[in-house]
Design a protein around this motif. Structure first.
Motif, PDB file in Angstrom:
ATOM      1  N   HIS A 237       0.806  -1.223   0.000  1.00  0.00           N
ATOM      2  CA  HIS A 237       0.000   0.000   0.000  1.00  0.00           C
ATOM      3  C   HIS A 237       0.846   1.285   0.000  1.00  0.00           C
ATOM      4  O   HIS A 237       0.616   2.195   0.794  1.00  0.00           O
ATOM      5  CB  HIS A 237      -1.066   0.014   1.104  1.00  0.00           C
ATOM      6  N   ALA A 238       1.840   1.336  -0.916  1.00  0.00           N
ATOM      7  CA  ALA A 238       2.610   2.580  -1.085  1.00  0.00           C
ATOM      8  C   ALA A 238       1.629   3.653  -1.553  1.00  0.00           C
ATOM      9  O   ALA A 238       0.932   3.473  -2.552  1.00  0.00           O
ATOM     10  CB  ALA A 238       3.711   2.378  -2.116  1.00  0.00           C
ATOM     11  N   SER A 239       1.570   4.759  -0.830  1.00  0.00           N
ATOM     12  CA  SER A 239       0.499   5.725  -1.123  1.00  0.00           C
ATOM     13  C   SER A 239       1.020   6.996  -1.777  1.00  0.00           C
ATOM     14  O   SER A 239       0.215   7.842  -2.160  1.00  0.00           O
ATOM     15  CB  SER A 239      -0.238   6.077   0.172  1.00  0.00           C
ATOM     16  N   HIS A 268      -7.697   2.764  -3.599  1.00  0.00           N
ATOM     17  CA  HIS A 268      -8.143   4.030  -3.008  1.00  0.00           C
ATOM     18  C   HIS A 268      -7.065   5.104  -3.092  1.00  0.00           C
ATOM     19  O   HIS A 268      -7.386   6.292  -3.135  1.00  0.00           O
ATOM     20  CB  HIS A 268      -8.637   3.842  -1.567  1.00  0.00           C
ATOM     21  N   HIS A 269      -5.779   4.695  -3.103  1.00  0.00           N
ATOM     22  CA  HIS A 269      -4.743   5.728  -3.220  1.00  0.00           C
ATOM     23  C   HIS A 269      -4.626   6.262  -4.643  1.00  0.00           C
ATOM     24  O   HIS A 269      -4.119   7.369  -4.850  1.00  0.00           O
ATOM     25  CB  HIS A 269      -3.391   5.190  -2.732  1.00  0.00           C
ATOM     26  N   LEU A 270      -5.109   5.478  -5.606  1.00  0.00           N
ATOM     27  CA  LEU A 270      -5.109   5.970  -6.993  1.00  0.00           C
ATOM     28  C   LEU A 270      -6.271   6.913  -7.254  1.00  0.00           C
ATOM     29  O   LEU A 270      -6.133   7.925  -7.938  1.00  0.00           O
ATOM     30  CB  LEU A 270      -5.237   4.804  -7.979  1.00  0.00           C
ATOM     31  N   GLY A 299      -2.626  10.859  -6.790  1.00  0.00           N
ATOM     32  CA  GLY A 299      -3.253   9.680  -7.398  1.00  0.00           C
ATOM     33  C   GLY A 299      -2.862   9.550  -8.868  1.00  0.00           C
ATOM     34  O   GLY A 299      -2.532   8.454  -9.345  1.00  0.00           O
ATOM     35  N   ALA A 300      -2.890  10.676  -9.585  1.00  0.00           N
ATOM     36  CA  ALA A 300      -2.532  10.640 -11.018  1.00  0.00           C
ATOM     37  C   ALA A 300      -1.062  10.275 -11.189  1.00  0.00           C
ATOM     38  O   ALA A 300      -0.691   9.564 -12.135  1.00  0.00           O
ATOM     39  CB  ALA A 300      -2.827  12.001 -11.645  1.00  0.00           C
ATOM     40  N   GLU A 301      -0.233  10.737 -10.272  1.00  0.00           N
ATOM     41  CA  GLU A 301       1.201  10.400 -10.354  1.00  0.00           C
ATOM     42  C   GLU A 301       1.420   8.899 -10.114  1.00  0.00           C
ATOM     43  O   GLU A 301       2.251   8.267 -10.768  1.00  0.00           O
ATOM     44  CB  GLU A 301       1.982  11.216  -9.326  1.00  0.00           C
ATOM     45  N   LEU A 302       0.657   8.354  -9.163  1.00  0.00           N
ATOM     46  CA  LEU A 302       0.751   6.903  -8.937  1.00  0.00           C
ATOM     47  C   LEU A 302       0.306   6.135 -10.173  1.00  0.00           C
ATOM     48  O   LEU A 302       0.935   5.151 -10.577  1.00  0.00           O
ATOM     49  CB  LEU A 302      -0.121   6.488  -7.744  1.00  0.00           C
ATOM     50  N   LEU A 306       2.056   3.237 -12.315  1.00  0.00           N
ATOM     51  CA  LEU A 306       1.483   1.903 -12.546  1.00  0.00           C
ATOM     52  C   LEU A 306       1.531   1.580 -14.037  1.00  0.00           C
ATOM     53  O   LEU A 306       1.812   0.452 -14.445  1.00  0.00           O
ATOM     54  CB  LEU A 306       0.035   1.867 -12.036  1.00  0.00           C
ATOM     55  N   ALA A 307       1.271   2.600 -14.850  1.00  0.00           N
ATOM     56  CA  ALA A 307       1.268   2.387 -16.305  1.00  0.00           C
ATOM     57  C   ALA A 307       2.665   2.065 -16.817  1.00  0.00           C
ATOM     58  O   ALA A 307       2.834   1.208 -17.684  1.00  0.00           O
ATOM     59  CB  ALA A 307       0.710   3.630 -17.003  1.00  0.00           C
TER      60      ALA A 307
END
Ligand code: URP
Ligand code: ZN
Ligand code: ZN
Length: 464
Positions: A237-239, A268-270, A299-302, A306-307
């Motif tokens: 859960h890296a936030s 939820h962090h995204l 969230g957008a940076e995470l 992820l992408a």
């Protein structure tokens, strides 16, 4: 059974093909068969055919003491199936003085009579006593090959850094993987003390007791200890996007002999953000989880990470409490509120809506981070996460076009949900678990079969 004419999505690409299932496994993936459908055939024309989702981080029916527990195994596993997730990895949490094998056995006694999806277990380690650490190899041998240590929650769950180091040495020696909850418990406790001493006990103060610096500090500590001990590490859960950047830097630094650390991010962090804490008492309560929701544009940076592969997979940390439970606890101040949010039922549809539809994740990468990668990296890669001959026939038919408002699964509390009422695109239509129908046209199939415990052995390159 032949699932005919759908678009099979895998991390490697997409193609129109038929999926042939025999018994519990996939027998073949073939060119679409000409001619009339047989009696057991399923028409998947216009639908995506996905491997069942694998959620590597859930807390179903997690006891918190005083009779309090998160939503139970049956309801939570049903929500998982309805949301297209056929396998979860949950946690065994030893009580004080309890042996690790006893905690795993106790957890299986809770899960086995109730669970409807397949499941594995991580085991939490809160006691660095050598007798406990000596139990780790036995668990790895029994298929509980990953462990969780906390740098947060002093006096309850937290390991001091030198204790964490001992745990890492033991986990490495046993060929396991260590999951770390990376928040600095002392720093959080100091922040919490200041808030409570000044009367700031309402739920919206919760995130101030979990500052970003606390997570960053703990991520660095975990990475340093893993580099020193060579222990395979996953930051759960890296936030914060800055946490991911630290993990990515450690991954790029190949000077030590530790395998590259893994990074997990949660739904939820995204897609939910800190602003929720300011939208009234109930919204703040629903959003109480740790690490907390963070400020825009985190969230957008995470999601970008992820992408592009800096984050390995998308989990939920599903730990659902209804609003009534959180409200009752809140009278004692925000630290008394049980931490956690739902998400196991929402993970595929919400991430499809907010990441795949706008083109941030390709459908292929989406399947990779919600199914193939968590299965492969956590020891299920020989049977889950792929639509290939010999793999478990865990299959989802997904309609990527249907638009509607999200309704949580039966048994979930819409008031305690972060996602109820969200306009979404994409519906889980049908699900099979090991070849048995679990969801039919969006509803639970009749005569649901029980889920099965899944022993996991880690891929060799991660446990060396
Ligand atoms: O708020 C959270 N995350 N609750 C579940 C327990 C944990 O730390 O993962
Ligand atoms: Zn945690
Ligand atoms: Zn968790």
């Amino acid at each position: 059974m032949r699932i005919r004419g759908g678009t099979i999505i895998t991390p490697q690409g997409r193609r129109e093909a038929d999926l042939v299932v025999e018994g519990e496994t996939i027998a073949a993936v073939e060119q679409p068969a000409p001619g009339a459908a047989g009696p057991d055939d399923v028409n998947a024309a216009g639908l995506w055919v996905l491997p069942g989702g694998v959620d590597p981080h859930t807390h179903f029916g997690m006891p918190l003491g005083g009779g309090l527990a998160s939503l139970g195994w049956r309801e939570s596993s049903l929500a998982a199936l309805l949301g297209g997730t056929t396998t979860v990895i949950d946690f065994a949490n030893p009580e004080r003085g309890e042996s690790l094998p006893a905690a795993v056995a106790r957890r299986r006694t809770m899960a086995d009579p109730a669970v409807l999806c397949d499941y594995g277990l991580h085991c939490t380690i809160t006691d660095p006593d050598p007798d406990r650490l000596a139990e780790i190899p036995g668990l790895v041998g029994a298929g509980v090959s990953s462990f969780k240590g906390f740098l947060a929650y002093p006096g309850r769950l937290m390991l001091e850094p030198q204790e964490m180091e001992a745990v890492m040495r033991a986990v490495k020696a046993a060929g396991g993987l260590l999951l770390v909850h990376a928040e600095d418990g002392h720093r959080n406790a100091a922040a919490e003390r200041i808030l409570l001493n000044t009367g700031r006990i309402a739920p919206h103060w919760h995130p101030l007791a979990h500052p970003a610096e606390s997570e960053l500090e703990a991520v660095s500590t975990a990475l340093e200890l893993a580099a020193r001990t060579g222990c395979p590490l996953e930051i759960v859960h890296a936030s914060l996007s800055a946490s991911i950047d630290r993990i990515a830097a450690a991954r790029d630094d190949r000077s030590g002999d530790a395998p590259p650390p893994l990074a997990e991010v949660c739904l939820h962090h995204l897609f939910a953000e800190e602003g929720l804490y300011e939208q009234g008492h109930e919204a703040a309560l629903a959003a109480i989880c740790s690490p907390p929701l963070r400020a825009t544009p985190n969230g957008a940076e995470l999601l970008a990470r992820l992408a592009d592969g800096r984050i390995d997979f998308l989990a939920t940390d599903h730990c659902e409490f209804d609003l009534k439970t959180k409200t009752a606890a809140a009278s004692g101040g925000f630290p008394k509120v049980p931490n956690g949010c739902g998400g196991v039922g929402e993970r595929l549809v919400v991430s499809h809506t907010l990441a795949v539809v706008p083109g941030i994740l390709t459908p292929e990468r989406w399947v990779e981070v919600t199914s193939e990668r968590p299965a492969a990296l956590l020891g299920l890669g020989d049977r889950k996460g792929r639509l290939e001959p010999g793999y478990d026939a865990d299959v989802v038919l997904f309609d990527p076009r249907e638009e509607y408002r999200w309704r949580p699964a039966p048994g979930s509390d819409a008031l305690g949900s972060l996602w109820a009422g969200l306009p979404v695109t994409g519906r889980v239509r049908d699900v099979w678990l090991r070849g048995l129908r679990a969801v039919e046209s969006g509803r639970p199939a009749t005569g649901l079969a029980p889920g099965r415990f899944q022993a996991r052995s880690l891929p060799r390159e991660r446990s060396r």
